[in-house]
Write an enzyme that holds these catalytic residues in place. Sequence first.
Site, PDB file in Angstrom:
ATOM      1  N   THR A 235      77.520 -63.751  -0.362  1.00  0.00           N
ATOM      2  CA  THR A 235      77.417 -63.318  -1.759  1.00  0.00           C
ATOM      3  C   THR A 235      76.918 -64.505  -2.589  1.00  0.00           C
ATOM      4  O   THR A 235      77.241 -65.646  -2.263  1.00  0.00           O
ATOM      5  CB  THR A 235      78.817 -62.886  -2.251  1.00  0.00           C
ATOM      6  OG1 THR A 235      79.169 -61.693  -1.581  1.00  0.00           O
ATOM      7  CG2 THR A 235      78.867 -62.664  -3.756  1.00  0.00           C
ATOM      8  N   ARG A 263      82.082 -47.880  -1.216  1.00  0.00           N
ATOM      9  CA  ARG A 263      83.038 -48.944  -1.556  1.00  0.00           C
ATOM     10  C   ARG A 263      82.380 -49.933  -2.531  1.00  0.00           C
ATOM     11  O   ARG A 263      81.246 -50.352  -2.337  1.00  0.00           O
ATOM     12  CB  ARG A 263      83.476 -49.668  -0.281  1.00  0.00           C
ATOM     13  CG  ARG A 263      84.424 -50.860  -0.523  1.00  0.00           C
ATOM     14  CD  ARG A 263      83.680 -52.175  -0.608  1.00  0.00           C
ATOM     15  NE  ARG A 263      84.584 -53.324  -0.650  1.00  0.00           N
ATOM     16  CZ  ARG A 263      84.201 -54.570  -0.900  1.00  0.00           C
ATOM     17  NH1 ARG A 263      82.937 -54.838  -1.128  1.00  0.00           N
ATOM     18  NH2 ARG A 263      85.061 -55.557  -0.940  1.00  0.00           N
ATOM     19  N   GLY A 265      83.003 -53.653  -4.470  1.00  0.00           N
ATOM     20  CA  GLY A 265      83.853 -54.847  -4.451  1.00  0.00           C
ATOM     21  C   GLY A 265      84.039 -55.427  -5.843  1.00  0.00           C
ATOM     22  O   GLY A 265      83.849 -54.753  -6.857  1.00  0.00           O
ATOM     23  N   ASP A 266      84.407 -56.694  -5.874  1.00  0.00           N
ATOM     24  CA  ASP A 266      84.691 -57.363  -7.158  1.00  0.00           C
ATOM     25  C   ASP A 266      83.426 -57.831  -7.870  1.00  0.00           C
ATOM     26  O   ASP A 266      83.439 -58.008  -9.094  1.00  0.00           O
ATOM     27  CB  ASP A 266      85.578 -58.583  -6.913  1.00  0.00           C
ATOM     28  CG  ASP A 266      84.909 -59.587  -5.970  1.00  0.00           C
ATOM     29  OD1 ASP A 266      84.357 -59.151  -4.934  1.00  0.00           O
ATOM     30  OD2 ASP A 266      84.908 -60.790  -6.276  1.00  0.00           O
ATOM     31  N   THR A 286      83.726 -65.268  -5.064  1.00  0.00           N
ATOM     32  CA  THR A 286      83.294 -64.736  -3.763  1.00  0.00           C
ATOM     33  C   THR A 286      84.469 -64.717  -2.797  1.00  0.00           C
ATOM     34  O   THR A 286      85.268 -65.653  -2.762  1.00  0.00           O
ATOM     35  CB  THR A 286      82.136 -65.566  -3.171  1.00  0.00           C
ATOM     36  OG1 THR A 286      81.862 -65.063  -1.851  1.00  0.00           O
ATOM     37  CG2 THR A 286      82.449 -67.052  -3.076  1.00  0.00           C
ATOM     38  N   GLY A 287      84.585 -63.619  -2.064  1.00  0.00           N
ATOM     39  CA  GLY A 287      85.693 -63.504  -1.118  1.00  0.00           C
ATOM     40  C   GLY A 287      86.081 -62.056  -0.922  1.00  0.00           C
ATOM     41  O   GLY A 287      85.250 -61.156  -1.111  1.00  0.00           O
ATOM     42  N   GLY A 289      86.888 -58.871  -1.877  1.00  0.00           N
ATOM     43  CA  GLY A 289      86.757 -58.237  -3.185  1.00  0.00           C
ATOM     44  C   GLY A 289      87.999 -57.516  -3.666  1.00  0.00           C
ATOM     45  O   GLY A 289      88.337 -57.595  -4.852  1.00  0.00           O
TER      46      GLY A 289
HETATM   47  N1  ASP Z   1      83.310 -60.375  -2.909  1.00  0.00           N
HETATM   48  C1  ASP Z   1      82.342 -59.636  -2.146  1.00  0.00           C
HETATM   49  C2  ASP Z   1      82.833 -58.213  -1.995  1.00  0.00           C
HETATM   50  O1  ASP Z   1      84.008 -58.026  -1.762  1.00  0.00           O
HETATM   51  C3  ASP Z   1      82.069 -60.199  -0.793  1.00  0.00           C
HETATM   52  C4  ASP Z   1      81.890 -61.703  -0.726  1.00  0.00           C
HETATM   53  O2  ASP Z   1      81.991 -62.387  -1.737  1.00  0.00           O
HETATM   54  O3  ASP Z   1      81.592 -62.204   0.372  1.00  0.00           O
HETATM   55  O4  ASP Z   1      82.044 -57.311  -2.048  1.00  0.00           O
END
Ligand code: ASP
Length: 366
Positions: A235, A263, A265-266, A286-287, A289
Amino acid sequence: MIINYLISNLASSVVIASSIGLFALTACRPETTESGQPIPDRLDYAITLHGGAGVISRDIDDQVRDGYLTSLEDALTIGRDLLNEGVSSLDAVEAVIRFLEDDKRFNAGKGSVYTSEGQHELDASIMNGHDLNAGAVAGVRTVKNPITLARKVMEESRHVMFAGDGAERFADQMGVERVENSYFSTDRRRQQLNRAREQAALQNEARTDRDPVALNSDKTHPIQVTDPDFYPFGTVGVAALDRDGNLAAGTSTGGMTNKMPGRIGDSPVIAAGTYADNNTCAVSATGHGEKFIRNAVAYQICAIMEFQGASLQDAARTVIHEKLDEGDGGIIAVDYLGNIAMEFSSPGMFRGAADSNGRFEVAIWE
Ligand code: ASP
């Protein structure tokens, strides 16, 4: 006589007016806080970016590592040079994210991960710290640069977030480039999908063997990945402070490998993946979500600064290490003075930082 009187009155008015002006200037720019602490100067500009957080093995091939570092350096150079020329933080954020979206190394735009049905659904958001205006798109399948569409949502519509088909129709109205869904496909992400499917099948088998009910009770948790190469890092996000003191942040992603269709995410959720407020800071996350949404991560960092008077670094540390679980991911952020935080709890985070004092650095691990 009358003329002499007028001239002397005019002169004293000028003296009084300039003293008031000087006083007002001094009053607007105190050199110390109420408790007598000196107020640090604001940097002319500062920028920080990430290219995803996760389990990034230190044993990766030297060429692969150098490829990532070069991409990060190139992206950071674009942002730094634009801010140096006096371009707005919003323009710099959009330009750098577009560059990263076009680089297939990252999980955003070209190179986005696959859903469980072998498609690509992309999310992005952008926010202006000057007026708290924001724009986001979720689940778009044919928009080449989702960050540009998010900015159009912010500036050309009366809404904040568009999803799916409506977002794509809005892209056509705005003249934003669309591509076939297959444009986003890459062999590497396809292999990651195949391995994620195998891993998920193994985990489901193990769980059902133990306790069939456990499958449902654990359904919101991401797959626990042990193979570094198919953790869904990549991301991208940018936060910047410009010469006018305006903050902006943006985030763009393909989401998580093997995610269920639909789906979100954040990354496109304002307050979770992205936030910017000139009074405090600009953040991109990032992480995992789902965890970042539940904890309103990006906004929470700004709120801790605003309501507890914490520094950016302390606020970021609290949220990443105390509110979230270790391994959940990270953030990059810049505050109204140009201080930069790049905090993460995963083994690595692709990241970079540059500012008007000459700082320029990119890194992957601690
Ligand atoms: N945060 C992103 C999501 O959950 C994924 C990521 O940051 O790697 O869609």
